[in-house]
Design an enzyme around this catalytic site. Structure first.
Site, PDB file in Angstrom:
ATOM      1  CE1 TYR A  35       2.011  -4.028   3.656  1.00 57.75           C
ATOM      2  CE2 TYR A  35       3.955  -3.115   5.114  1.00 57.75           C
ATOM      3  CZ  TYR A  35       2.854  -2.795   3.987  1.00 57.75           C
ATOM      4  OH  TYR A  35       2.670  -1.611   3.381  1.00 57.75           O
ATOM      5  CE1 TYR A 163       2.795  -0.370  -0.859  1.00 60.97           C
ATOM      6  CE2 TYR A 163       3.839   1.839  -0.153  1.00 60.97           C
ATOM      7  CZ  TYR A 163       3.299   0.789   0.366  1.00 60.97           C
ATOM      8  OH  TYR A 163       2.403   0.880   1.327  1.00 60.97           O
ATOM      9  CG  ASP A 264       4.482   8.707  -3.862  1.00 60.10           C
ATOM     10  OD1 ASP A 264       5.062   8.820  -2.871  1.00 60.10           O
ATOM     11  OD2 ASP A 264       3.650   7.383  -3.799  1.00 60.10           O
ATOM     12  CE  LYS A 293       8.002   5.757   2.862  1.00 59.18           C
ATOM     13  NZ  LYS A 293       8.066   4.620   3.916  1.00 59.18           N
TER      14      LYS A 293
HETATM   15  N1  PMP Z   1       4.113   6.187  -1.487  1.00 56.34           N
HETATM   16  C1  PMP Z   1       5.517   5.539  -1.333  1.00 56.34           C
HETATM   17  C2  PMP Z   1       6.446   5.877  -2.524  1.00 56.34           C
HETATM   18  C3  PMP Z   1       5.825   5.068  -0.063  1.00 56.34           C
HETATM   19  O1  PMP Z   1       7.159   4.472  -0.098  1.00 56.34           O
HETATM   20  C4  PMP Z   1       5.058   4.659   0.900  1.00 56.34           C
HETATM   21  C5  PMP Z   1       5.443   4.063   2.202  1.00 56.34           C
HETATM   22  N2  PMP Z   1       6.005   3.149   2.086  1.00 56.34           N
HETATM   23  C6  PMP Z   1       3.563   5.455   0.605  1.00 56.34           C
HETATM   24  C7  PMP Z   1       3.357   5.936  -0.463  1.00 56.34           C
HETATM   25  C8  PMP Z   1       2.785   5.322   2.043  1.00 56.34           C
HETATM   26  O2  PMP Z   1       3.123   6.081   2.904  1.00 56.34           O
HETATM   27  P1  PMP Z   1       2.523   5.842   4.284  1.00 56.34           P
HETATM   28  O3  PMP Z   1       3.041   4.484   4.765  1.00 56.34           O
HETATM   29  O4  PMP Z   1       3.111   6.966   5.209  1.00 56.34           O
HETATM   30  O5  PMP Z   1       1.089   5.870   4.494  1.00 56.34           O
END
Ligand code: PMP
Length: 445
Positions: A35, A163, A264, A293
């Site tokens: 970003y 997100y 998610d 993560k």
């Molecule tokens: N979903 C959520 C809720 C996230 O917080 C993130 C990462 N910030 C992602 C998907 C995407 O994961 P990545 O950055 O490993 O592609």
């Protein structure tokens, strides 16, 4: 000939410029960071080591880590058990293709994952990153309905402020404003968006909260493949904590209207919110769930998409009879071995006491930021602390100030937030809360 000489000269010049730069200069001039602008980036801090809840900089400072490298390093850096798992696996084999081959690290990881996951999730698709696991989840949901002879059920519904990642399908279900859909209008699939849940975690649930979603389900269910959301905590879309009853009602709506539920759990999974998974606050199980993560304890990239037996069968019955996805590094043994070790640490159970301790201490110490005129709200859930300011913070001023105060905290927009490694000491945690208070009051009064 002359042209070739010119090319050689330019190459030589490029080579000398590139090799005469310091790491910091080279980084700023040639490497893109998350970003950021390629032409006017803020400077980055060079890391020389990391251990426990501390990050060491090449310039000599040691910082208390407030970020867990974006929710990931839950056991802290340089953990002996995770290091050992990586060393042992690298000496056996680091990678083999997953098509037609399997291995102990993947089997061990998936066994553990399914034994901890919400009830009913029985199949695992290993993916390379969180965003890819969301792509996989969306593809599964759409293929499921296509294989049931209902190809019209191909859209998704999502609450605003969500997100789910930065790849195209994931981006298409992120909040349309935060996710800057306007930039990519012609390339993004148009999905259905509901207002973000309003009742905060811990407040009395308001029935009004679910009404807009009910109306949207009634109107659109025949074209909906799935509802996708982040359980209980909306992360990068605003760090909002919402009432688990909203999630329970989402499950009911999905059941009533034949729509799959995708949770998610990439940020919320593995204890961060005080429960093992965000879903556990509402005692529900999704049809499809994404984790990432903290899956590897923050050591390397790995994610997974879990689904029920019904979804797996639905996807693979009929034509083409297979799930059309298979990344090159699927099931990477090195990542699986570390993830297996990370889940073993979680299964030892210390995280519960650690996360509870962090929550209690943040409630006592971070809440003081409410006194500051620049602060709109302070909220805490599990091992997450959020200070929302009235106006977006000035990263250029605040980031170096945090470093000067010995902490690594990376705010964005109006959000100064921390989610430290679970192993953080109470003294280090106090340093994080104190730094937020002092740096905000110093910068904004
Ligand atoms: N979903 C959520 C809720 C996230 O917080 C993130 C990462 N910030 C992602 C998907 C995407 O994961 P990545 O950055 O490993 O592609």
């Amino acid at each position: 000939m002359r042209q070739q000489r010119l090319v050689n000269q330019i190459n030589f010049l490029n080579f000398t410029i590139v090799h005469n730069l310091t790491n910091k200069e080279f980084d700023q001039q040639h490497i893109w960071h998350p970003y950021t602008s390629a032409i006017d980036p803020l400077p980055c801090f060079e890391v020389s080591g990391a251990s426990g809840a501390e990050i060491s900089l090449a310039s000599g400072e040691t910082l208390v880590d407030g970020m867990s490298s974006w929710w990931a390093a839950i056991h802290g850096y340089n953990h002996p058990a995770l290091n050992a798992a990586a060393h042992q696996q690298v000496d056996k084999f680091s990678h083999v293709m997953f098509g037609g081959l399997t291995h102990e690290p993947a089997v061990n990881l998936c066994r553990q994952l399914l034994s901890m996951a919400p009830a009913g999730l029985e199949r695992v698709f290993l993916a390379d990153s969180g965003s890819v696991s969301v792509e996989v989840a969306i593809k599964m949901a759409v293929q499921y309905w296509a294989c049931q002879g209902r190809p019209e059920k191909s859209r998704l519904i999502a609450p605003r402020n969500g997100y789910h990642g930065d790849t195209f399908a994931a981006m298409s279900v992120c909040d349309p404003v935060n996710g800057m859909h306007s930039l990519f209008t012609n390339s993004l699939t148009k999905h259905v968006f509901a207002p973000a849940p309003q009742t905060r975690f811990g407040q009395a649930f308001s029935e009004d909260d679910i009404l807009p979603l009910e109306e949207l389900f009634a109107r659109h269910h025949e074209e909906l493949a799935a509802l996708i959301l982040e359980p209980v905590v909306q992360g990068a879309g605003g760090m909002r904590f919402y009432h688990p009853e909203y999630l329970r009602r989402c499950r009911q709506l999905c059941d009533t209207y034949d729509v799959l539920l995708i949770c998610d759990e990439i940020a919320t999974g593995f204890g961060r919110t005080g429960k093992l998974f965000g879903c556990d606050h509402a005692e529900i199980s999704p049809d499809i769930m994404c984790v990432g993560k903290a899956l590897t304890g923050g050591y390397m990239t790995l994610a997974a998409t879990l689904c029920t037996e019904d979804v797996a069968r639905g996807v693979c019955e009929g034509n083409p009879g297979v799930f059309m996805h298979g990344p090159t590094f699927m099931g990477n043994p090195l990542a699986c071995a570390v993830a297996g070790a990370s889940l073993s640490l979680i299964n030892q159970g210390d995280w519960q006491v650690q996360v509870q301790g962090i929550e209690t201490q943040l409630k006592a110490e971070l809440s003081r930021c409410n006194e500051l005129a620049c602060v709109q709200d302070v909220r805490i859930l599990g091992a997450i602390g959020v200070v929302e300011t009235k106006h977006p913070v000035d990263m250029k001023r605040l980031q170096p100030l945090f470093v000067k105060n010995g902490v690594w905290i990376r705010p964005f927009g109006k959000l100064v937030y921390i989610m430290p490694p679970y192993v953080i000491s109470s003294e280090h945690l106090s340093r994080l809360s104190d730094a937020i208070y002092h740096c905000l009051s110093h910068t904004y009064g």
